[in-house]
Design a protein around this motif. Structure first.
Motif, short mmCIF file in Angstrom:
data_model
loop_
_atom_site.label_atom_id
_atom_site.label_comp_id
_atom_site.label_asym_id
_atom_site.label_seq_id
_atom_site.Cartn_x
_atom_site.Cartn_y
_atom_site.Cartn_z
N GLU B 359 24.05 73.11 61.62
CA GLU B 359 25.44 73.54 61.51
C GLU B 359 26.36 72.42 61.05
O GLU B 359 27.46 72.66 60.60
CB GLU B 359 25.93 74.16 62.81
N LYS B 364 21.03 67.90 55.02
CA LYS B 364 21.19 68.79 53.88
C LYS B 364 22.23 68.21 52.91
O LYS B 364 22.03 68.21 51.70
CB LYS B 364 21.65 70.15 54.40
N TYR B 365 23.34 67.74 53.47
CA TYR B 365 24.37 67.14 52.61
C TYR B 365 24.24 65.63 52.66
O TYR B 365 24.18 65.03 53.72
CB TYR B 365 25.77 67.53 53.09
N ARG B 478 31.18 73.60 62.85
CA ARG B 478 30.46 73.71 61.58
C ARG B 478 31.00 72.71 60.56
O ARG B 478 32.19 72.39 60.58
CB ARG B 478 30.61 75.13 61.02
N TYR B 480 30.71 72.43 56.40
CA TYR B 480 30.12 73.02 55.20
C TYR B 480 30.79 72.47 53.95
O TYR B 480 31.86 71.90 54.00
CB TYR B 480 30.17 74.54 55.24
N LYS B 481 30.08 72.66 52.88
CA LYS B 481 30.51 72.03 51.63
C LYS B 481 31.37 73.00 50.84
O LYS B 481 31.06 74.19 50.74
CB LYS B 481 29.27 71.65 50.83
N LYS B 482 32.46 72.47 50.32
CA LYS B 482 33.30 73.29 49.45
C LYS B 482 33.71 72.36 48.32
O LYS B 482 34.44 71.40 48.53
CB LYS B 482 34.51 73.76 50.24
N GLU C 173 22.14 79.04 64.78
CA GLU C 173 22.91 78.25 63.83
C GLU C 173 22.48 78.49 62.38
O GLU C 173 23.27 78.38 61.47
CB GLU C 173 22.77 76.75 64.15
N ASP C 191 21.94 80.79 49.12
CA ASP C 191 22.15 79.89 50.25
C ASP C 191 23.65 79.64 50.35
O ASP C 191 24.27 79.19 49.41
CB ASP C 191 21.40 78.58 49.97
N GLU C 193 27.18 78.90 53.31
CA GLU C 193 27.47 78.14 54.52
C GLU C 193 27.92 78.96 55.71
O GLU C 193 27.63 78.64 56.85
CB GLU C 193 28.56 77.10 54.22
N LEU C 194 28.68 80.02 55.44
CA LEU C 194 29.39 80.64 56.56
C LEU C 194 28.72 81.89 57.10
O LEU C 194 29.38 82.78 57.62
CB LEU C 194 30.84 80.94 56.14
N THR C 196 27.18 82.60 59.69
CA THR C 196 27.35 82.95 61.11
C THR C 196 28.79 82.78 61.58
O THR C 196 29.06 82.80 62.77
CB THR C 196 26.44 82.09 62.01
N ASN C 197 29.70 82.57 60.63
CA ASN C 197 31.09 82.41 61.06
C ASN C 197 31.68 83.71 61.59
O ASN C 197 31.18 84.80 61.32
CB ASN C 197 31.93 81.92 59.88
N LYS C 213 42.64 85.13 57.44
CA LYS C 213 42.26 83.74 57.17
C LYS C 213 40.73 83.58 57.25
O LYS C 213 40.09 83.02 56.36
CB LYS C 213 42.95 82.83 58.20
N ASP C 217 37.98 82.88 54.12
CA ASP C 217 37.02 81.77 54.05
C ASP C 217 35.62 82.28 53.73
O ASP C 217 34.90 81.71 52.91
CB ASP C 217 36.96 81.03 55.40
N GLU C 220 35.42 83.69 50.13
CA GLU C 220 35.51 82.58 49.19
C GLU C 220 34.17 81.84 49.11
O GLU C 220 33.65 81.56 48.03
CB GLU C 220 36.57 81.60 49.70
#
Lengths: 155, 681, 295
Positions: B359, B364-365, B478, B480-482, C173, C191, C193-194, C196-197, C213, C217, C220
């Motif tokens: 998480e 990974k990054y 968390r 994460y990459k943006k 996770e 693949d 990122e979110l 499980t958000n 909001k 996210d 996006e």
């Protein structure tokens, strides 16, 4: 409540010095209460327990026995507990053959860090043996003589 | 022949007397046990007046056996036996009945506790009746110490012992000594450079006359006992002859395998296949990484001797040593034997594995790095020469988020403990970062700030107040990459708000964990370890550097997370224990050993010579002995116990078919006496 | 050929996906897929509310009793397993089952209230679990259509996985079960990122600003990761991402127009069950692009 004389089993515990004895001490340090039916005999290692000790304890009126040492791999003497386990595997069928319910002897691994497990184990053994009732096999031998029926016939 | 037994029941303040009627225990014991000639109770038996009471009564009453009903024998058996010696009583006639840990503390009902205590005392009384005088066993001490691990703990301990005038053998499994401390940039709370204080010590250790160093070596096996350990050390094939090599660097400059991640730089830089881990390495001589070297790969594929491979011989060609080159592709592992009297285990820790925190994007990054990686980034000798550049694109990060307790205090990831150093090193990281990137901003997510230590609190306050790091109390859920940013989602529990930070780099204060092979290693040494696989000290308060095995001591993070000052202090403590041990030529050992029955004339020995005992003995302590007639002919061969090797487990005694082996201190007579005394109701 | 008996599983629709409710297309597609590749789903007779939202926020015993009644009904009909496709329902049922198992007194009270015993040996499955346990081979075997270059972002939300100690399903996770199913339908799983958000869940009416909001996210992130559609297995997630999408676009000034499909619909399309019968016409965001990918 107290009028009825409840059966209180008598348990003898053979503990190794390094793991379970220290685990039982830890239960004390943590003030974790358990049933008071147990009398502890300390030995250096479970591997040094002669099966005749257990028989002797029964003869002296014990209703149940606990043998407890270090976890496999953790023996202070490297391999004593493995020998104890093997000996138990051979001894168990012999007990059954003699008519002694093997449930009366329990075998466990409790480390020096497992005070809680000691409490659970002791309470478990006491409850199990309480359910089995008093062990009368030897008393009958002593009082009635050779014809005394074995225990397995009553349970 | 009957013994005169004295029973002393301790109140232990109120620890025992609150739930056990100690007077009644003493009374009942006297009443029902013939042979018990004296009983008393005392407030604190272990106190000076308590011991005096014991000493006086042994003399006055002529006691030949003593039962102390008190706390666990693990606490004061030694104390009371010593007191007995002073009164001329053989200490093995003193037994402890444990009525505190195993009675008063666990059974709140007073009548029940009193009854059980009386039983326990009776059992011990019966055992004492059968106790025999035993003489401590003297063992010779080999005056040499083994140190396992060449980090700061090992180096400190080695220097202390070597300065004390004893030989030290140091074993380090990496190619250089130095350990984690050599990797650090600057150290808290003084911000002095780690290398600057570490390398002189490394050099001192290397040059010390009393220290023999084995790098790129591992412990193969350890047998023996306190004062006399036999150690086999595996010197892994280095492929370089340390005597011939001058460390001139010609070889690693020409090595074509240049894309191997450097372990020392935590994967942030590359190294060659023949390499020294870092410029200040000791010994400053290379090793060939056989996994990655193309010559060895080729040899494995073709199943030929490495030296027969012709794929690449650049390093050996470049080696200027003549006529025999310092590089030897065919070198093999070598096992050497050493004898030592004491061992210090200083095997250190490892950082929590990358990737466990998916998480947080760990593993990974590229720009989510661990604390150790940040150390390398900030180190003047690191891959960026101390400039803070993020690994992905080398840009200077303007916003860095530090996350504390990554792994630590998180039972769901298998570490419930606090790693103790992370609060401080994170504060240090924010400072190092701010010193190098003045306009940058550091955010720190924390659970609690734990900076207990001299100058520690002030240090972390400095990070917050003077260096302007923003500390946010809360966890990060968390990362994460943006785009090229890392979005850090967290909570600020003090304001009750959700926090979202667009960071350039994230630094995880990863937990300190026990070495991967700690469990197997502990089993190899027969020392105990805890639930987290850190090695256990003998007593958490009073014996913090002793392991569970006599003669083996612990130093540094192999025993639990700690920082440098604490590690150094523990290493010094372990060294002083070793020095004390090595200061005498002979040691006295508990005489709890097995004996083969020899009271009768030898020919009548009950031993039948089956040698089952030899098969079960974990210490190879059973030897064979010929019983001979006068003319020298062998009548029979029987077993004999080597007292020096015997550790007193009793396995042989329980295995013996003819009941010819007894364990002193726990012989059959004694155990049966105890069992017979159980006597319920 | 079919000698082996079909597994009978108790089907618990719950309020959100039952016929005539807001997310009926989830229920319809689940049933259509089950008809095609099994296992046999049989609606639990006389089922009631699972005790979610208002009940469990105000009265623990009531919500537990509501849940347990459904489980006991299933037990009486001889089911060994219950499928609750709505993760709110499956979570409630599992938690109630655990609460009752841990608390003798509560168990007694609940049994008195529902006038039925509860033995607690029925296993509650969420939809992903059901597919993983029973249908992976069948999907591979009976797949008729392979979508062309359809990139799917699998979105789990919270209820399928949390609290992990109780639900014990997948890695909380970094779960991967939905991706496996997506790939079984022939789509490409992206693949991102979110997955499980939080989608904002229960705030959908009371604090729309938070929901906008959070969902922004998510959308996006999925779009930036290259997804053509988002797969879900939860009516709440679906509502927030699908129904609110136009509003999100307006609020944050970015066009997404990304279809939100139920994983069951995706399976249905792969099995060529017909988009209308799967309810793909009942979405706010047009699902045509997804349907066409399977053409």
């Amino acid at each position: 409540m107290a009028e009825e004389t409840k059966f209180e089993p008598k348990i003898v515990a053979f503990l190794c010095n390094w793991c379970t004895y220290a685990g039982a001490d830890l239960a004390g340090t943590g003030r974790n209460q358990y049933q008071a039916n147990v009398r502890v005999i300390k030995l250096p290692c479970t591997g040094g327990i002669d099966p005749l000790f257990l028989i002797k304890a029964f003869e002296r009126g014990a209703d149940g026995i606990l043998v407890s040492g270090c976890h496999p791999g953790d023996c202070h003497y490297n391999s004593g507990n493995y020998h104890a386990r093997r000996r138990w595997n051979v001894f168990r069928p012999l007990l059954e053959f003699c008519g002694i319910n093997p449930e009366r002897i329990q075998f466990s691994w409790i480390s020096a860090a497992e005070g809680g497990k000691w409490v659970e184990t002791i309470n478990g053994v006491v409850d199990t043996v309480r359910a089995l009732g008093p062990f009368e096999g030897y008393q009958k031998i002593n009082t009635i003589g050779p014809d005394a029926s074995s225990e397995s016939s009553q349970t | 022949m009957g013994k005169k037994i004295g029973v002393f029941v301790c109140h232990c303040g109120t620890n025992i007397s609150a739930t056990v009627d100690v007077e009644k225990v003493a009374e009942e014991t006297k009443k029902n046990n013939p042979g018990v000639s004296y009983t008393t109770t005392y407030k604190y038996m272990c106190s000076d007046p308590g011991q005096k009471l014991l000493r006086d009564k042994i003399k006055e009453e002529g006691l030949t056996g003593v039962v102390i009903a008190a706390c666990s024998p693990k606490m004061h058996e030694h104390t009371f036996r010593n007191a007995a010696i002073k009164s001329g009583l053989n200490p093995y006639h003193v037994e402890i009945s444990n009525i505190r840990e195993q009675c008063s503390w666990v059974h709140p009902d007073k009548p029940v506790g009193t009854e059980k205590s009386t039983d326990l005392v009776r059992m011990m009384t019966e055992k004492v009746r059968k106790d025999k005088s035993l003489k401590p066993i003297k063992v010779h001490v080999t005056k040499r110490a083994l140190i396992i691990g060449g980090g700061i703990a090992g180096i400190q301990a080695a220097l202390d012992i070597a300065d004390g005038g004893h030989e030290v053998i140091m074993v380090e499994r990496e190619a250089s000594i130095g350990g984690h401390m050599a990797q650090l940039s600057e150290t808290f709370p003084t911000l002095d450079c780690s290398q600057c204080i570490m390398t002189p010590k490394m050099v001192e250790a290397a040059q010390h006359d009393n220290i023999t160093m084995h790098t790129w070596s591992e412990i193969e096996s350890i047998t023996g006992y306190l004062g006399n350990f036999d150690v086999k050390i595996r010197k892994k094939a280095r492929s370089v002859d340390l005597d011939l090599c001058t460390g001139c660097s010609s070889c690693w400059q020409v090595c074509p395998c240049k894309k191997i991640k450097s372990e020392f730089d935590m994967g942030l830089a590359n190294r060659t296949a023949i390499y020294i881990p870092f410029p200040q390495a000791i010994p400053s001589k290379p090793v060939i990484d056989r996994e990655n070297c193309i010559l060895f790969k080729d040899a494995r594929k073709k199943n030929i001797k490495p030296n027969d491979s012709k794929v690449c011989r650049k390093c050996i060609d470049a080696c200027p040593i003549a006529p025999v080159k310092a590089i030897d592709y065919n070198q093999e592992d070598e096992i050497i034997d050493v004898k030592v009297g004491a061992i210090i285990v200083a095997t250190g820790f490892r950082e929590l594995e990358d990737g466990l925190y998916g998480e947080y994007g760990g593993g990974k990054y590229e720009d989510v790095i661990t604390g150790m990686q940040f150390e390398r980034l900030a180190s003047a000798s690191g891959p960026t020469d101390g400039k803070i550049k993020r690994p992905s694109d080398g840009k200077e990060p303007e916003i860095v988020v530090f996350i504390q307790c990554v792994g630590s205090r998180d039972p769901s990831k298998g570490c419930s403990y606090c790693s103790k150093t992370c609060c401080m090193y994170t504060a240090k990281h924010t400072m190092l970062y701010k010193h190098k990137v003045h306009h940058g901003h550091a955010f720190v997510f924390y659970i609690d700030i734990r900076c207990a230590g001299k100058g520690y609190e002030e240090f972390s306050q400095r990070a917050i107040e003077e260096e302007g790091a923003t500390y946010l109390r809360g966890r990060v859920s968390r990362v994460y990459k943006k785009g090229d940013k890392l979005i850090v989602l967290g909570a600020d529990t003090l304001t009750g708000s959700v926090v979202e930070i667009e960071a350039d780099m994230v630094v995880l204060a990863s937990a300190m964990k026990a070495q991967d092979d700690a469990e197997q290693f502990a089993q190899k040494l027969s020392i105990q370890y805890d639930k987290d696989k850190f090695f256990s000290e003998m007593h958490p308060k009073l014996k913090p550097v002793e392991s569970s095995s006599a003669g083996i001591f612990l130093a540094g993070t192999c025993q639990g997370p700690k920082d440098i000052p604490e590690t150094v202090a523990q290493a010094g403590a372990a060294a002083s224990k070793v020095l004390a041990l090595l200061s005498s030529d002979e040691l006295e050992r508990e005489p709890v050993v097995a004996r083969v029955d020899r009271q009768l004339p030898p020919v009548f020995s009950t031993c039948i010579g089956c040698f089952y005992c030899q098969k079960v003995c974990p210490y190879s302590a059973i030897e064979s002995e010929d019983i001979k007639a006068r003319d020298g002919s062998v009548i029979k061969t029987v077993a004999r116990v080597n007292e020096g090797l015997c550790q007193g487990c009793g396995l042989c005694a329980a295995t013996c078919r003819s009941k010819s082996i007894e364990l002193d201190g726990f012989n059959d007579e004694q155990i049966y006496a105890e069992i017979n005394a159980v006597e319920f109701n | 050929m079919q000698i082996k008996e079909k597994t009978r599983i108790g089907y618990y629709p719950g309020c959100a996906i039952t016929m005539g409710s807001s997310s009926e297309e989830y229920g319809t597609s689940v049933l259509r897929v089950a008809e095609a590749i099994g296992p046999e789903l049989e609606e639990i007779h006389d089922w009631n509310c699972c005790g979610a939202s208002s009940a469990h926020a105000t009265n623990h015993k009531l919500s537990t009793a509501l849940s347990i009644r459904n489980i006991s009904l299933a037990e009486q009909s001889g089911f060994k397993e219950i499928l609750a496709p709505c993760p709110m329902c499956s979570q409630r049922l599992i938690i109630s089952q655990k609460d009752v198992a841990d608390d003798e007194e509560l168990k007694k009270d609940v049994e008195d209230a529902i006038e039925m015993p509860c033995n607690g040996d029925v296993k509650i499955l969420n939809y992903l679990e059901l597919i993983k346990n029973y249908c992976m081979d069948e999907i591979a075997e009976k797949r008729k259509k392979t979508p062309k270059d359809l990139k799917i972002a699998s979105y789990y939300g919270c209820l399928l996985l949390r609290p992990p100690k109780v639900l014990q399903f997948d890695d909380p996770e970094n779960p991967t079960s939905m991706e496996e199913i997506v790939e079984a339908t022939g789509a490409i799983s992206v693949d991102w990122e979110l997955k499980t958000n939080c989608c904002g869940g229960g705030f959908t009416l009371s604090r729309t600003d938070i929901v906008l909001k959070l969902t922004n996210d998510i959308l996006e992130c999925a779009v930036d990761a290259g997804a053509d559609a988002i797969a879900v297995a939860c009516p709440m997630c679906h509502a927030n991402l699908d129904m609110r999408q136009k509003k999100i676009e307006k609020e944050y000034n970015r066009k997404f127009n990304i279809p939100i499909v139920y994983i069951s619909e995706l399976i249905g399309l792969a099995l060529d069950l017909g988009p209308i019968s799967l309810g793909l016409n009942k979405h706010f965001i047009d699902t045509e692009s997804v349907v066409n990918a399977f053409a």
